[in-house]
Design an enzyme around this catalytic site. Structure first.
Site, mmCIF file in Angstrom:
data_model
loop_
_atom_site.group_PDB
_atom_site.id
_atom_site.type_symbol
_atom_site.label_atom_id
_atom_site.label_comp_id
_atom_site.label_asym_id
_atom_site.label_seq_id
_atom_site.Cartn_x
_atom_site.Cartn_y
_atom_site.Cartn_z
ATOM 1 N N HIS A 64 0.571 8.020 3.729
ATOM 2 C CA HIS A 64 1.239 7.376 4.851
ATOM 3 C C HIS A 64 2.748 7.620 4.885
ATOM 4 C CE1 HIS A 64 -2.620 5.486 5.308
ATOM 5 N NE2 HIS A 64 -2.541 4.984 4.097
ATOM 6 N N GLY B 140 -4.775 2.321 8.099
ATOM 7 C CA GLY B 140 -5.806 1.676 8.899
ATOM 8 C C GLY B 140 -5.614 0.174 8.955
ATOM 9 N N ILE C 30 -0.233 9.627 8.290
ATOM 10 C CA ILE C 30 -0.947 8.787 9.249
ATOM 11 C C ILE C 30 -0.617 7.318 9.004
ATOM 12 C CG2 ILE C 30 -2.802 10.473 9.425
ATOM 13 C CD1 ILE C 30 -4.548 8.624 7.703
ATOM 14 N N ASP D 162 0.855 -1.190 0.000
ATOM 15 C CA ASP D 162 0.000 0.000 0.000
ATOM 16 C C ASP D 162 0.892 1.240 0.000
ATOM 17 O OD1 ASP D 162 -1.731 2.111 0.379
ATOM 18 O OD2 ASP D 162 -2.926 1.103 1.911
#
Length: 285
Positions: free
Chosen positions: A193, A211, A208, A188
């Site tokens: 990120h 998830g 961040i 990903d």
């Protein structure tokens, strides 16, 4: 409208071959914090090839996560700005334990499109099978800000009644400063990120954590704490991503036992238990 629900739902599924090996599994496990302490026998089952087992949440990245969340954004009828996209939730059903090495066919399609008013939600379903039959089914709920309001079906509510009473177990799991950089090597590569400038465009003051990294860390904590470290007992795992997590923070994972299932709530210690995962259920044997 950037999302044409009728076109997206009518599109032919996309299928492709995926492969994974022991190195992919070990890298994923390291990306969700396995291997601390490095010589702990309970950690070696995630890191040492001679003892290796596969945490079921590896299904979200097997074959680099293809077709996955980002793949869903290139389906017919979908044309959205990546900076407006958030991963809203994830559910996984295991049909049998995931082998340490494998070749399989992944078939992805848009299973639903919901109009939440200020946002649209795409449900990207990926079904994976190998020569022996079905392995797993993944549903990713993709939240696209600013793309709702066309009068479509709002869809079911993902929210459940929160657990009551004191949790049966509570554990804390620290997140390394470089956790997102390591996790993204499993496939990903969303710049949200890793790239501070892109994160600012998306409304965050810094990159961040994925998830799905929180998702994997949480399942590992549940398996290690309440399922005796036996990954084969997991039957399904679903969550709603309730808030952001930043590298360097600490997850507080609370667990409540129920017959055949474990309810989980995950918060961020440094922000007064600000919710990270909610409506989380692990069903098990």
């Amino acid at each position: 409208m950037p999302i044409d629900a009728a076109v997206a739902l009518a599109a032919e599924p996309r299928s492709g071959e995926i492969r994974w090996d022991r190195r992919d599994v070990q890298l994923y496990h390291l990306g969700i914090g396995a291997g601390r302490p490095a010589t702990d026998p309970d950690e070696l089952r995630y890191t040492l090839e001679s003892r290796l087992q596969v945490l079921p949440s590896f299904a979200t990245v097997a074959g680099a996560g293809s077709p996955g969340v980002i793949g869903g954004l290139s389906m017919p009828g979908v044309d959205v700005d990546l900076a407006k996209v958030l991963h809203g939730g994830q559910s996984l059903t295991l049909h049998r334990p995931i082998p340490v090495e494998g070749t399989a066919t992944a078939t992805g399609r848009i299973a639903a499109v919901y109009d939440k008013g200020k946002a649209a939600v795409l449900v990207m379903r990926t079904e994976v099978a190998d020569a022996e039959g079905p392995l797993w089914t993944n549903d990713a709920q993709i939240f696209v800000r600013g793309e709702g309001g066309w009068g479509g079906d709002r869809g079911p509510s993902a929210r459940t009644e929160p657990p009551t009473g004191e949790p049966d177990r509570t554990v804390e799991r620290p997140i390394r400063e470089d956790q997102a950089l390591l996790y993204r090597l499993s496939g990903d590569y969303n710049p949200l990120h890793a790239d501070p400038e892109f994160a600012k465009l998306a409304g965050f003051d810094r990159p961040i954590l994925h998830g799905l990294c929180t998702y994997g860390m949480t399942l590992k904590a549940v398996v290690d704490t309440l399922l005796a470290g036996d990954v084969s007992r997991v039957r399904s795992y679903a969550t709603r991503f309730a808030g952001v997590v930043y590298p360097g923070e600490t997850l507080r994972i609370r667990m409540w036992r129920a017959p055949g299932s474990i309810r989980v709530a995950v918060g961020v210690v440094e922000r007064d238990d600000a919710p990270a995962l909610a409506d989380t259920i692990v069903e098990h044997s």
